[in-house]
Design an enzyme around this catalytic site. Structure first.
Site, PDB file in Angstrom:
ATOM      1  N   ARG A 134       0.834  -1.203   0.000  1.00 53.35           N
ATOM      2  CA  ARG A 134       0.000   0.000   0.000  1.00 53.35           C
ATOM      3  C   ARG A 134       0.871   1.257   0.000  1.00 53.35           C
ATOM      4  O   ARG A 134       0.561   2.232  -0.677  1.00 53.35           O
ATOM      5  CB  ARG A 134      -0.942  -0.005   1.210  1.00 53.35           C
ATOM      6  CG  ARG A 134      -1.920   1.167   1.185  1.00 53.35           C
ATOM      7  CD  ARG A 134      -3.008   1.019   2.220  1.00 53.35           C
ATOM      8  NE  ARG A 134      -2.481   1.118   3.574  1.00 53.35           N
ATOM      9  CZ  ARG A 134      -3.195   0.855   4.664  1.00 53.35           C
ATOM     10  NH1 ARG A 134      -4.449   0.462   4.568  1.00 53.35           N
ATOM     11  NH2 ARG A 134      -2.642   0.971   5.856  1.00 53.35           N
ATOM     12  N   LYS A 145      -2.293   7.014   1.463  1.00 51.63           N
ATOM     13  CA  LYS A 145      -2.210   7.331   2.889  1.00 51.63           C
ATOM     14  C   LYS A 145      -1.249   8.503   3.098  1.00 51.63           C
ATOM     15  O   LYS A 145      -0.127   8.338   3.563  1.00 51.63           O
ATOM     16  CB  LYS A 145      -1.779   6.096   3.678  1.00 51.63           C
ATOM     17  CG  LYS A 145      -2.360   6.027   5.081  1.00 51.63           C
ATOM     18  CD  LYS A 145      -2.176   4.655   5.703  1.00 51.63           C
ATOM     19  CE  LYS A 145      -2.587   4.622   7.157  1.00 51.63           C
ATOM     20  NZ  LYS A 145      -4.045   4.702   7.366  1.00 51.63           N
ATOM     21  N   GLU A 195     -16.178   6.866   4.093  1.00 52.28           N
ATOM     22  CA  GLU A 195     -15.360   6.480   5.242  1.00 52.28           C
ATOM     23  C   GLU A 195     -15.979   6.975   6.544  1.00 52.28           C
ATOM     24  O   GLU A 195     -16.763   7.927   6.561  1.00 52.28           O
ATOM     25  CB  GLU A 195     -13.949   7.057   5.125  1.00 52.28           C
ATOM     26  CG  GLU A 195     -13.191   6.479   3.946  1.00 52.28           C
ATOM     27  CD  GLU A 195     -11.773   6.071   4.298  1.00 52.28           C
ATOM     28  OE1 GLU A 195     -11.556   5.464   5.366  1.00 52.28           O
ATOM     29  OE2 GLU A 195     -10.890   6.354   3.483  1.00 52.28           O
TER      30      GLU A 195
HETATM   31  C1  LIG Z   1      -5.146   3.892   7.599  1.00 52.66           C
HETATM   32  C2  LIG Z   1      -6.551   4.233   7.254  1.00 52.66           C
HETATM   33  C3  LIG Z   1      -7.611   3.300   7.347  1.00 52.66           C
HETATM   34  C4  LIG Z   1      -7.443   1.935   7.947  1.00 52.66           C
HETATM   35  O1  LIG Z   1      -6.562   1.102   7.264  1.00 52.66           O
HETATM   36  P1  LIG Z   1      -5.981  -0.184   7.972  1.00 52.66           P
HETATM   37  O2  LIG Z   1      -5.033  -0.733   6.976  1.00 52.66           O
HETATM   38  O3  LIG Z   1      -7.106  -1.096   8.243  1.00 52.66           O
HETATM   39  O4  LIG Z   1      -5.322   0.278   9.228  1.00 52.66           O
HETATM   40  C5  LIG Z   1      -8.869   3.694   6.920  1.00 52.66           C
HETATM   41  N1  LIG Z   1      -9.107   4.925   6.439  1.00 52.66           N
HETATM   42  C6  LIG Z   1      -8.120   5.857   6.362  1.00 52.66           C
HETATM   43  C7  LIG Z   1      -8.443   7.209   5.834  1.00 52.66           C
HETATM   44  C8  LIG Z   1      -6.819   5.539   6.753  1.00 52.66           C
HETATM   45  O5  LIG Z   1      -5.856   6.462   6.668  1.00 52.66           O
END
Ligand SMILES: *Cc1c(COP(=O)(O)O)cnc(C)c1O
Length: 338
Positions: free
Chosen positions: A80, A182, A218
Protein backbone atom coordinates in the site's frame (compact mmCIF):
# COMPACT_ATOMS: atom_id res chain seq x y z
CA UNK A 1 11.35 -5.26 32.17
CA UNK A 2 10.15 -1.73 31.56
CA UNK A 3 7.77 -0.18 34.05
CA UNK A 4 4.60 0.42 32.07
CA UNK A 5 1.00 -0.05 33.19
CA UNK A 6 -0.05 -1.86 30.01
CA UNK A 7 -3.75 -1.88 30.86
CA UNK A 8 -3.77 1.91 31.17
CA UNK A 9 -2.09 2.74 27.87
CA UNK A 10 -3.98 4.94 25.44
CA UNK A 11 -3.05 5.92 21.89
CA UNK A 12 -0.33 8.44 22.74
CA UNK A 13 3.27 8.94 21.69
CA UNK A 14 6.03 7.60 23.90
CA UNK A 15 9.69 7.57 22.97
CA UNK A 16 10.93 4.00 22.70
CA UNK A 17 14.67 3.18 22.57
CA UNK A 18 15.22 2.51 18.84
CA UNK A 19 13.86 3.48 15.44
CA UNK A 20 14.91 2.70 11.87
CA UNK A 21 16.00 5.43 9.46
CA UNK A 22 17.03 5.13 5.83
CA UNK A 23 17.84 7.90 3.32
CA UNK A 24 17.21 8.03 -0.44
CA UNK A 25 19.48 10.12 -2.63
CA UNK A 26 20.73 9.91 -6.23
CA UNK A 27 18.25 7.22 -7.14
CA UNK A 28 18.78 4.76 -4.31
CA UNK A 29 18.12 3.90 -0.67
CA UNK A 30 21.00 3.42 1.76
CA UNK A 31 21.04 0.33 3.99
CA UNK A 32 19.24 2.02 6.86
CA UNK A 33 20.22 2.00 10.54
CA UNK A 34 18.66 1.76 13.97
CA UNK A 35 19.13 4.92 16.01
CA UNK A 36 18.30 6.15 19.49
CA UNK A 37 17.67 9.69 18.21
CA UNK A 38 13.98 10.51 17.82
CA UNK A 39 14.49 13.94 16.21
CA UNK A 40 14.89 14.58 12.49
CA UNK A 41 17.05 17.39 11.23
CA UNK A 42 15.77 18.47 7.82
CA UNK A 43 15.98 21.46 5.47
CA UNK A 44 13.57 24.31 6.13
CA UNK A 45 12.71 24.02 2.42
CA UNK A 46 11.72 20.33 2.56
CA UNK A 47 8.95 19.32 0.15
CA UNK A 48 7.35 17.33 2.95
CA UNK A 49 6.85 20.53 4.94
CA UNK A 50 5.54 22.80 2.18
CA UNK A 51 3.93 20.66 -0.48
CA UNK A 52 2.80 17.70 1.57
CA UNK A 53 5.08 15.18 -0.10
CA UNK A 54 4.98 12.60 2.64
CA UNK A 55 3.04 9.51 3.61
CA UNK A 56 2.65 7.01 6.42
CA UNK A 57 1.52 3.53 7.36
CA UNK A 58 0.31 1.90 10.57
CA UNK A 59 0.52 -1.72 11.73
CA UNK A 60 0.94 -3.63 14.96
CA UNK A 61 3.18 -6.24 16.58
CA UNK A 62 1.32 -8.71 18.80
CA UNK A 63 2.55 -10.81 21.75
CA UNK A 64 1.08 -14.33 21.60
CA UNK A 65 0.14 -16.64 24.47
CA UNK A 66 3.51 -18.43 24.27
CA UNK A 67 5.37 -15.11 24.52
CA UNK A 68 6.49 -14.92 20.89
CA UNK A 69 5.94 -11.80 18.79
CA UNK A 70 4.24 -11.53 15.41
CA UNK A 71 3.29 -8.99 12.78
CA UNK A 72 -0.03 -9.03 10.93
CA UNK A 73 0.25 -8.76 7.13
CA UNK A 74 3.14 -6.25 7.00
CA UNK A 75 3.57 -7.05 3.30
CA UNK A 76 0.15 -5.46 2.68
CA UNK A 77 1.29 -2.22 4.33
CA UNK A 78 4.46 -2.30 2.22
CA UNK A 79 2.48 -2.71 -0.99
CA UNK A 80 0.00 0.00 0.00
CA UNK A 81 2.85 2.40 0.74
CA UNK A 82 4.29 1.69 -2.72
CA UNK A 83 0.93 2.65 -4.26
CA UNK A 84 0.88 5.83 -2.18
CA UNK A 85 4.47 6.53 -3.27
CA UNK A 86 3.48 6.28 -6.93
CA UNK A 87 0.58 8.69 -6.46
CA UNK A 88 2.69 11.43 -4.87
CA UNK A 89 5.93 10.73 -6.78
CA UNK A 90 8.10 9.35 -4.03
CA UNK A 91 10.60 6.51 -4.40
CA UNK A 92 9.29 3.06 -3.45
CA UNK A 93 10.65 0.93 -0.65
CA UNK A 94 10.79 -2.77 -1.51
CA UNK A 95 8.52 -5.11 0.45
CA UNK A 96 11.66 -6.82 1.80
CA UNK A 97 13.19 -3.58 3.06
CA UNK A 98 9.88 -2.42 4.57
CA UNK A 99 9.25 -5.70 6.42
CA UNK A 100 12.90 -5.94 7.51
CA UNK A 101 12.74 -2.39 8.94
CA UNK A 102 9.60 -3.31 10.93
CA UNK A 103 11.24 -6.50 12.20
CA UNK A 104 14.39 -4.65 13.27
CA UNK A 105 12.38 -2.02 15.16
CA UNK A 106 10.26 -4.62 16.97
CA UNK A 107 13.33 -6.63 17.99
CA UNK A 108 15.22 -3.54 19.15
CA UNK A 109 12.24 -2.50 21.30
CA UNK A 110 11.22 -5.99 22.38
CA UNK A 111 10.63 -5.01 26.02
CA UNK A 112 7.98 -2.58 24.80
CA UNK A 113 5.85 -5.25 23.13
CA UNK A 114 3.00 -5.52 25.65
CA UNK A 115 2.30 -8.88 27.30
CA UNK A 116 -0.43 -11.17 25.95
CA UNK A 117 -3.78 -10.65 27.62
CA UNK A 118 -3.40 -6.93 28.35
CA UNK A 119 -5.15 -5.88 25.15
CA UNK A 120 -2.17 -3.63 24.42
CA UNK A 121 0.06 -3.98 21.34
CA UNK A 122 3.15 -2.38 19.81
CA UNK A 123 2.03 0.08 17.13
CA UNK A 124 4.48 0.59 14.27
CA UNK A 125 4.49 3.84 12.33
CA UNK A 126 6.44 3.64 9.06
CA UNK A 127 6.59 6.98 7.22
CA UNK A 128 8.34 8.73 4.37
CA UNK A 129 9.10 12.44 3.95
CA UNK A 130 10.46 14.44 1.03
CA UNK A 131 13.47 16.41 2.32
CA UNK A 132 16.38 18.44 0.96
CA UNK A 133 16.67 22.02 -0.26
CA UNK A 134 13.89 22.83 -2.71
CA UNK A 135 11.65 25.80 -3.51
CA UNK A 136 9.48 25.12 -6.57
CA UNK A 137 6.72 22.53 -6.72
CA UNK A 138 8.49 19.35 -7.77
CA UNK A 139 9.39 16.02 -6.15
CA UNK A 140 11.99 16.31 -3.38
CA UNK A 141 15.67 15.58 -4.13
CA UNK A 142 16.01 13.36 -1.04
CA UNK A 143 13.75 11.24 1.13
CA UNK A 144 13.68 9.75 4.60
CA UNK A 145 12.00 6.39 5.25
CA UNK A 146 11.65 5.69 8.94
CA UNK A 147 9.79 3.33 11.28
CA UNK A 148 9.17 4.00 14.96
CA UNK A 149 7.26 2.00 17.55
CA UNK A 150 4.93 2.95 20.42
CA UNK A 151 3.09 0.63 22.81
CA UNK A 152 -0.63 1.41 22.64
CA UNK A 153 -3.59 0.33 24.67
CA UNK A 154 -6.69 -1.62 23.84
CA UNK A 155 -8.99 0.80 22.09
CA UNK A 156 -11.95 -0.27 24.16
CA UNK A 157 -11.12 -0.61 27.82
CA UNK A 158 -14.29 -2.43 28.76
CA UNK A 159 -14.65 -4.40 25.52
CA UNK A 160 -16.44 -3.35 22.34
CA UNK A 161 -18.79 -0.45 22.82
CA UNK A 162 -20.74 1.32 20.08
CA UNK A 163 -20.31 4.99 19.27
CA UNK A 164 -22.38 7.46 17.28
CA UNK A 165 -21.50 9.32 14.08
CA UNK A 166 -22.92 12.12 11.94
CA UNK A 167 -22.43 12.69 8.23
CA UNK A 168 -20.23 15.61 7.20
CA UNK A 169 -20.83 18.26 4.56
CA UNK A 170 -17.07 18.36 4.00
CA UNK A 171 -15.21 15.90 1.78
CA UNK A 172 -12.04 14.14 2.90
CA UNK A 173 -10.91 13.56 -0.67
CA UNK A 174 -11.72 14.58 -4.24
CA UNK A 175 -13.21 12.06 -6.73
CA UNK A 176 -9.89 11.58 -8.54
CA UNK A 177 -7.69 12.99 -5.80
CA UNK A 178 -5.53 11.30 -3.17
CA UNK A 179 -8.24 9.56 -1.14
CA UNK A 180 -6.75 6.14 -1.83
CA UNK A 181 -3.26 7.25 -0.77
CA UNK A 182 -2.21 7.33 2.89
CA UNK A 183 -0.90 10.90 2.84
CA UNK A 184 -1.00 13.42 5.66
CA UNK A 185 -2.80 16.00 3.53
CA UNK A 186 -5.98 13.96 3.70
CA UNK A 187 -5.75 14.20 7.48
CA UNK A 188 -5.13 17.95 7.67
CA UNK A 189 -8.43 18.41 5.84
CA UNK A 190 -10.21 16.08 8.26
CA UNK A 191 -9.30 17.96 11.45
CA UNK A 192 -12.05 20.57 11.17
CA UNK A 193 -14.87 18.14 10.21
CA UNK A 194 -13.76 15.89 13.09
CA UNK A 195 -13.76 18.83 15.51
CA UNK A 196 -17.22 19.92 14.41
CA UNK A 197 -18.60 16.39 14.79
CA UNK A 198 -17.18 16.15 18.31
CA UNK A 199 -18.62 19.60 19.19
CA UNK A 200 -22.00 18.30 18.04
CA UNK A 201 -21.70 15.35 20.43
CA UNK A 202 -20.53 12.61 18.04
CA UNK A 203 -17.40 10.46 18.06
CA UNK A 204 -16.47 11.46 14.51
CA UNK A 205 -18.02 12.15 11.12
CA UNK A 206 -18.94 9.95 8.19
CA UNK A 207 -17.73 11.16 4.80
CA UNK A 208 -20.00 10.72 1.81
CA UNK A 209 -18.79 10.27 -1.75
CA UNK A 210 -17.41 13.59 -3.01
CA UNK A 211 -19.26 13.46 -6.35
CA UNK A 212 -22.89 13.02 -5.27
CA UNK A 213 -22.94 13.07 -1.45
CA UNK A 214 -25.33 10.13 -1.46
CA UNK A 215 -23.04 7.17 -0.65
CA UNK A 216 -21.01 6.32 2.46
CA UNK A 217 -17.24 6.46 1.92
CA UNK A 218 -15.36 6.48 5.24
CA UNK A 219 -16.03 6.72 8.96
CA UNK A 220 -13.49 9.24 10.23
CA UNK A 221 -10.16 7.57 9.46
CA UNK A 222 -11.66 4.09 9.18
CA UNK A 223 -13.56 2.08 6.57
CA UNK A 224 -17.28 1.35 6.89
CA UNK A 225 -19.03 -2.02 6.89
CA UNK A 226 -22.63 -3.01 7.45
CA UNK A 227 -24.28 -6.37 8.13
CA UNK A 228 -27.55 -6.62 6.22
CA UNK A 229 -30.67 -8.03 7.80
CA UNK A 230 -30.08 -11.19 5.71
CA UNK A 231 -26.51 -11.52 7.06
CA UNK A 232 -24.37 -10.14 4.22
CA UNK A 233 -21.16 -8.23 4.88
CA UNK A 234 -21.40 -5.02 2.85
CA UNK A 235 -18.69 -2.40 2.40
CA UNK A 236 -18.42 0.63 0.07
CA UNK A 237 -16.53 0.48 -3.21
CA UNK A 238 -14.95 3.73 -4.38
CA UNK A 239 -11.66 5.03 -5.74
CA UNK A 240 -11.50 7.75 -3.11
CA UNK A 241 -11.55 5.37 -0.11
CA UNK A 242 -8.31 4.38 1.62
CA UNK A 243 -8.09 0.59 1.12
CA UNK A 244 -8.07 -0.68 4.72
CA UNK A 245 -6.10 -3.86 5.32
CA UNK A 246 -8.36 -4.57 8.31
CA UNK A 247 -11.38 -4.28 5.98
CA UNK A 248 -9.97 -6.66 3.37
CA UNK A 249 -9.03 -9.06 6.18
CA UNK A 250 -12.58 -8.87 7.58
CA UNK A 251 -13.95 -9.62 4.11
CA UNK A 252 -11.94 -12.83 4.09
CA UNK A 253 -12.91 -13.66 7.68
CA UNK A 254 -16.59 -13.12 6.83
CA UNK A 255 -16.34 -15.41 3.80
CA UNK A 256 -14.03 -18.16 5.02
CA UNK A 257 -14.65 -18.30 8.78
CA UNK A 258 -18.26 -17.13 9.11
CA UNK A 259 -19.62 -18.36 5.76
CA UNK A 260 -21.12 -14.99 4.94
CA UNK A 261 -21.77 -13.44 1.57
CA UNK A 262 -19.75 -10.30 0.92
CA UNK A 263 -20.66 -7.32 -1.26
CA UNK A 264 -18.32 -4.46 -2.15
CA UNK A 265 -20.66 -1.89 -3.66
CA UNK A 266 -22.34 1.49 -3.29
CA UNK A 267 -23.81 2.04 0.18
CA UNK A 268 -26.52 4.74 -0.07
CA UNK A 269 -26.79 6.87 3.06
CA UNK A 270 -30.56 6.93 2.56
CA UNK A 271 -30.79 3.15 2.78
CA UNK A 272 -29.29 2.48 6.21
CA UNK A 273 -32.41 0.52 7.11
CA UNK A 274 -30.98 -2.42 5.14
CA UNK A 275 -28.46 -2.98 7.96
CA UNK A 276 -28.94 -4.80 11.24
CA UNK A 277 -25.41 -3.87 12.39
CA UNK A 278 -22.70 -1.48 11.26
CA UNK A 279 -19.12 -0.77 12.16
CA UNK A 280 -15.92 1.06 11.33
CA UNK A 281 -12.64 -0.79 10.91
CA UNK A 282 -8.93 -0.02 10.94
CA UNK A 283 -5.68 -1.09 12.59
CA UNK A 284 -5.96 1.10 15.70
CA UNK A 285 -9.43 0.08 16.85
CA UNK A 286 -9.83 -3.14 14.82
CA UNK A 287 -13.62 -2.65 14.86
CA UNK A 288 -15.63 0.24 16.23
CA UNK A 289 -19.30 -0.80 16.42
CA UNK A 290 -21.59 1.97 15.21
CA UNK A 291 -24.43 2.79 17.60
CA UNK A 292 -26.21 5.29 15.39
CA UNK A 293 -25.77 7.58 12.38
CA UNK A 294 -27.24 11.07 12.03
CA UNK A 295 -27.73 12.25 8.46
CA UNK A 296 -29.49 15.59 8.02
CA UNK A 297 -32.65 15.27 10.12
CA UNK A 298 -32.71 11.49 10.26
CA UNK A 299 -31.13 9.49 13.05
CA UNK A 300 -30.71 5.75 12.42
CA UNK A 301 -30.02 3.72 15.54
CA UNK A 302 -28.46 0.25 15.36
CA UNK A 303 -27.45 -0.31 18.96
CA UNK A 304 -27.46 1.41 22.31
CA UNK A 305 -24.38 1.84 24.42
CA UNK A 306 -22.85 -1.43 25.72
CA UNK A 307 -24.78 -3.45 23.17
CA UNK A 308 -22.88 -5.06 20.30
CA UNK A 309 -24.32 -6.99 17.39
CA UNK A 310 -23.61 -10.73 17.31
CA UNK A 311 -21.97 -10.65 13.87
CA UNK A 312 -19.78 -7.67 14.75
CA UNK A 313 -18.72 -9.56 17.87
CA UNK A 314 -17.85 -12.70 15.88
CA UNK A 315 -15.88 -10.72 13.28
CA UNK A 316 -13.96 -8.97 16.05
CA UNK A 317 -13.20 -12.13 18.03
CA UNK A 318 -12.04 -14.03 14.95
CA UNK A 319 -9.80 -11.27 13.61
CA UNK A 320 -8.23 -10.49 17.00
CA UNK A 321 -7.84 -14.24 17.59
CA UNK A 322 -5.88 -14.50 14.35
CA UNK A 323 -3.75 -11.46 15.19
CA UNK A 324 -2.90 -12.84 18.66
CA UNK A 325 -2.21 -16.35 17.41
CA UNK A 326 -5.22 -17.94 19.14
CA UNK A 327 -7.09 -18.70 15.89
CA UNK A 328 -5.43 -20.32 12.90
CA UNK A 329 -4.56 -17.65 10.31
CA UNK A 330 -4.97 -17.85 6.55
CA UNK A 331 -1.64 -18.65 4.89
CA UNK A 332 0.76 -15.73 4.74
CA UNK A 333 -1.00 -13.44 7.21
CA UNK A 334 1.37 -13.90 10.15
CA UNK A 335 5.05 -12.92 10.18
CA UNK A 336 6.91 -14.26 13.21
CA UNK A 337 9.51 -11.87 14.64
CA UNK A 338 12.63 -13.96 15.27
C1 LIG B 1 -5.15 3.89 7.60
C2 LIG B 1 -6.55 4.23 7.25
C3 LIG B 1 -7.61 3.30 7.35
C4 LIG B 1 -7.44 1.94 7.95
O1 LIG B 1 -6.56 1.10 7.26
P1 LIG B 1 -5.98 -0.18 7.97
O2 LIG B 1 -5.03 -0.73 6.98
O3 LIG B 1 -7.11 -1.10 8.24
O4 LIG B 1 -5.32 0.28 9.23
C5 LIG B 1 -8.87 3.69 6.92
N1 LIG B 1 -9.11 4.92 6.44
C6 LIG B 1 -8.12 5.86 6.36
C7 LIG B 1 -8.44 7.21 5.83
C8 LIG B 1 -6.82 5.54 6.75
O5 LIG B 1 -5.86 6.46 6.67
Amino acid sequence: MVDIKWEELGFTYMKTPKRYVSYWENGKWDDGVLTGENKLSISEASCGLHYGQQCFEGLKAYRTKDGSIQLFRPDMNAIRMQKTNQRVMMPEVSVEKFVDACMQVVKANEEYVPPYGTGATLYLRPFMVGIGDNLGVRPAPKFIFSVFAVPVGAYFKGGLSPVNFMTSEYDRAAPNGTGMAKVGGNYAGSLLPHHEAVEAGFADCIYLDPKTHTMIEEVGAANFFGITKDNKFVTPKSDSILPSITKYSLIQVAKDYLNMEVEERDVPIDNLDEFAEAGACGTAAVITPIGGIKHKDKYTVFFDENEVGPVTRKLYDTLVGIQLGDVEAPEGWIYKVK
